[in-house]
Structures are given as structure tokens and as C-alpha cells.
Design an enzyme around this catalytic site. Structure first.
Site, short mmCIF file in Angstrom:
data_model
loop_
_atom_site.label_atom_id
_atom_site.label_comp_id
_atom_site.label_asym_id
_atom_site.label_seq_id
_atom_site.Cartn_x
_atom_site.Cartn_y
_atom_site.Cartn_z
N SER A 19 46.96 41.83 21.67
CA SER A 19 47.93 42.86 22.05
C SER A 19 48.99 43.13 20.98
CB SER A 19 48.60 42.50 23.38
OG SER A 19 47.66 42.60 24.42
N LYS A 68 49.81 37.22 36.35
CA LYS A 68 49.93 38.61 36.80
C LYS A 68 50.47 38.73 38.23
CE LYS A 68 46.46 40.43 33.64
NZ LYS A 68 45.26 41.25 33.45
N ASN A 89 50.37 43.75 35.11
CA ASN A 89 50.16 43.34 33.71
C ASN A 89 51.24 43.91 32.80
OD1 ASN A 89 49.47 46.04 33.50
ND2 ASN A 89 47.81 45.68 32.06
N ASP A 107 45.57 47.91 33.99
CA ASP A 107 44.19 47.47 33.71
C ASP A 107 43.16 48.46 34.26
OD1 ASP A 107 44.86 45.13 32.36
OD2 ASP A 107 44.94 43.94 34.21
N GLY A 132 32.74 40.21 41.14
CA GLY A 132 33.90 39.33 41.09
C GLY A 132 35.01 39.80 42.01
N GLY A 135 41.47 38.05 39.95
CA GLY A 135 42.53 38.97 39.53
C GLY A 135 42.00 40.14 38.73
P1 ATR Z 1 40.42 36.17 37.13
O1 ATR Z 1 41.82 36.19 37.64
O2 ATR Z 1 40.31 36.14 35.63
O3 ATR Z 1 39.55 37.23 37.71
P2 ATR Z 1 39.59 34.09 38.94
O4 ATR Z 1 40.60 34.48 39.93
O5 ATR Z 1 39.39 32.64 38.66
O6 ATR Z 1 39.84 34.74 37.53
O7 ATR Z 1 38.21 34.74 39.40
C1 ATR Z 1 37.05 34.49 38.72
C2 ATR Z 1 35.92 35.28 39.38
O8 ATR Z 1 34.69 34.85 38.78
C3 ATR Z 1 35.76 35.04 40.86
O9 ATR Z 1 35.26 36.21 41.45
C4 ATR Z 1 34.74 33.92 40.91
O10 ATR Z 1 34.00 33.82 42.11
P3 ATR Z 1 34.65 33.06 43.41
O11 ATR Z 1 35.70 33.97 43.95
O12 ATR Z 1 33.52 32.84 44.32
O13 ATR Z 1 35.23 31.76 42.86
C5 ATR Z 1 33.81 34.34 39.78
N1 ATR Z 1 33.03 33.25 39.22
C6 ATR Z 1 33.45 32.27 38.40
N2 ATR Z 1 32.44 31.45 38.05
C7 ATR Z 1 31.32 31.94 38.66
C8 ATR Z 1 29.95 31.55 38.70
N3 ATR Z 1 29.51 30.48 38.01
N4 ATR Z 1 29.11 32.30 39.43
C9 ATR Z 1 29.54 33.37 40.13
N5 ATR Z 1 30.82 33.78 40.13
C10 ATR Z 1 31.70 33.08 39.41
#
Ligand code: ATR
Length: 286
Positions: A19, A68, A89, A107, A132, A135
Site C-alpha cells: 500500500s 478490520k 479497511n 474492498d 469463503g 472477513g
Molecule cells: P479472512 O478474514 O482473511 O477472510 P478468516 O476469517 O480466517 O480470514 O476466513 C478464512 C476463510 O477461509 C473462511 O471462510 C474459512 O472457512 P471456515 O469459515 O469454515 O473456517 C476458509 N478456509 C480456510 N482454510 C480452509 C480450508 N482448508 N478449506 C476450506 N476453507 C478454508
């Protein structure tokens, strides 16, 4: 001589953030005196750290993981898209007499602009799969809905998390004529026009957690990460006939929206994205 207005990207970790480089280019382009640095915040003391930064005369900051949600709580005023995301953000440190701090989330609008303008893919009427429910995905859903695709499916390993976010956006989706639903990873549907990866799965190196039937030839498959963290997803997408795209354009576009909120001018992102692309490519080849 007056000193330049101060900003920073706040996070933990934050040393790898691009950034500062992006905002330096925007400032130069707009001929504005701006000092944009990195602010490493302790995990358990984010709010006090930001307040001290503002008290020192800074004008605003970007906020990255994992702060965030706390950034959103800090502001007295929040944009509707930050309200939907429940996360910010971007903070602008307006004086109390001017209404107080503003929290925004750029974002999602950055992602939508990257898809529509830089990738040249119209979202209206399309079917979108958003993978996903952390956040990253929650932060972009509101603006994605605003682009009026026909349908958005939010698929997540933990269905309940996706369902809660979908429920929060239900009225917004109705208002924009978008069919919005949540599901698990087993059967998210097939042949989407656009597939957006907002999971940390590629980071963890565990592979793409859905099957290639979610793609069709020409699907735009976008990972919100860039560099090595996105590579496995991009390779997977390409090998199944999709058009891969990393998150670098989104990064530049969200930065431009933040810059506009602070400085009242929207920078020309094309030359900055080209420069950042060259930098990332150069790193890849070493
Ligand atoms: P961020 O804020 O960067 O999005 P986060 O809140 O930790 O990070 O979310 C990570 C996302 O990746 C979540 O949707 C998580 O799924 P869960 O809500 O079921 O935990 C997903 N994720 C992380 N590792 C994963 C994996 N090995 N397979 C599938 N989904 C995964």
C-alpha cells in the site's frame, strides 16, 4: 513549510504491504504532499495505537488483517457498505466538530471495479460463486450485490458462517433483484460465470476446496490474493479452462477508493496497476 499529511496502513503483520508504494504513486500523480507509511499494531492494543497515531496529527489510515472489525468499531460514522461488511479497511480521522471519524470499506468496490473495468467482465445478470465467509468475503458482498448479478452463491466450509452473512445481506439483495444463498463446499452448483476465492485456503496450501464443475470455459476465476499465495488457485483455474485473475487489481482499486475518500480525487489506476504488475512479476522470476 508545512509537513505532508500523514497516513499509514495499520496491520499485524504489515511489513509486506504494498500500500505505501501504491499511495506514493497516487500522491505523485495528483501532485499532493502525502506521507504514507506502515503502522505495526500490537494484536491486543489496536485501538489505542490508532488513537495515538491520530492524536499525533495523522489524517487517516488503511486497515488490514486482523483489525478490520475493530477499525469499524472505532468510527462514529460508517458508510453503508462498511455497515454491511461490519468491517472497515479505511478510516478518516475527521475532527469531532466535523462529525468525527469515518469508517469505510473499499474492498468490495475495488473488487467490482477490477472485474468490470480492468478485466472487462460485466457482472449484471451473471452467476457468481463467492468462496469463503471470513472477513475478505464478507467485506465484498455488499458491492457485489450492487453490481446486480442474477445470482450469488456464498459457499463456505462452515455453512453457518456463510448463512449469517447472507442473512445480513438479504434485504440488500432483494432490493437489487439478486438471488442470494449460502451453502457448503459439497455441491455449490456448476458452471458459474465468475468465481471469486476469498478463503485462506490457497495460503494454507491445501488446494481449492471445491471441484472444477463450478467452472466452465471462460469463467473469470479471481483470487483475492496475489503473488505466491494465489498461484495454486490460478493454476487450477487455468488448467480447467477458466480465465485466472489475481487480487492485485483489487488491491490497487481499493487503494484508489481510499485515496478518493481522503483527498477528494480519484487517481488513474491503470498506470499504477501496470507498475505493480511489473514489480510482482519481477519478484516471481527471481
Ligand atoms: P479472512 O478474514 O482473511 O477472510 P478468516 O476469517 O480466517 O480470514 O476466513 C478464512 C476463510 O477461509 C473462511 O471462510 C474459512 O472457512 P471456515 O469459515 O469454515 O473456517 C476458509 N478456509 C480456510 N482454510 C480452509 C480450508 N482448508 N478449506 C476450506 N476453507 C478454508
Amino acid at each position: 513549510m508545512t509537513s505532508p499529511d500523514r497516513y499509514a496502513v495499520a496491520g499485524n503483520p504489515v511489513e509486506h504491504s504494498r500500500s505505501p508504494l501504491i499511495h506514493a504513486q497516487f500522491a505523485q500523480q495528483a501532485d499532493q504532499a502525502m506521507d504514507y507509511g506502515r503502522l505495526l499494531c500490537p494484536l491486543d492494543d489496536f485501538k489505542a495505537h490508532i488513537k495515538a497515531f491520530a492524536a499525533g496529527g495523522a489524517k487517516g489510515c488503511n486497515v488490514t488483517v486482523p483489525f478490520k472489525f475493530e477499525a469499524f468499531e472505532l468510527a462514529s460514522r460508517r458508510t453503508p457498505r462498511a455497515e454491511l461488511a461490519q468491517a472497515a479497511n479505511t478510516l478518516r480521522f475527521d475532527a469531532d466538530s466535523a462529525g468525527g471519524w469515518v469508517a469505510d470499506n473499499t474492498d468490495g468496490v475495488g473488487l467490482v471495479r477490477d472485474i468490470a473495468v480492468n478485466a472487462g467482465v460485466a457482472l449484471a445478470g451473471k452467476r457468481v460463486l463467492l468462496l469463503g465467509a471470513g472477513g475478505a468475503s464478507a467485506g465484498v458482498l455488499g458491492p457485489l450485490i450492487e453490481a446486480r448479478p442474477a445470482e450469488i452463491v456464498m459457499a463456505n466450509r462452515t455453512v453457518e458462517k456463510a448463512q449469517a452473512i447472507v442473512d445480513r445481506h438479504a434485504a440488500w439483495a432483494d432490493q437489487h433483484g439478486v438471488k442470494l444463498s449460502a451453502c457448503g463446499l459439497q455441491a455449490p452448483g456448476t458452471a458459474f460465470d465468475v468465481f471469486i476465492n476469498g478463503t485462506a485456503a490457497s495460503l494454507a496450501g491445501s488446494g481449492v476446496p471445491v471441484g472444477p464443475e463450478v467452472l466452465k470455459p471462460g469463467t473469470l476465476a479471481l483470487d483475492m490474493m496475489y503473488g505466491p499465495a494465489a498461484q495454486a488457485f490460478l493454476d487450477w483455474a487455468r488448467s480447467h479452462g477458466a480465465v485466472p485473475r489475481d487480487g492485485l487489481g483489487m488491491l490497487v482499486e481499493q487503494a484508489a477508493e481510499s485515496f478518493a475518500l481522503w483527498r477528494g480525487v480519484r487517481p488513474d489506476t491503470a498506470p499504477v496497476l501496470a507498475h505493480m504488475r511489473a514489480l510482482v512479476d519481477a519478484t516471481k522470476h527471481h
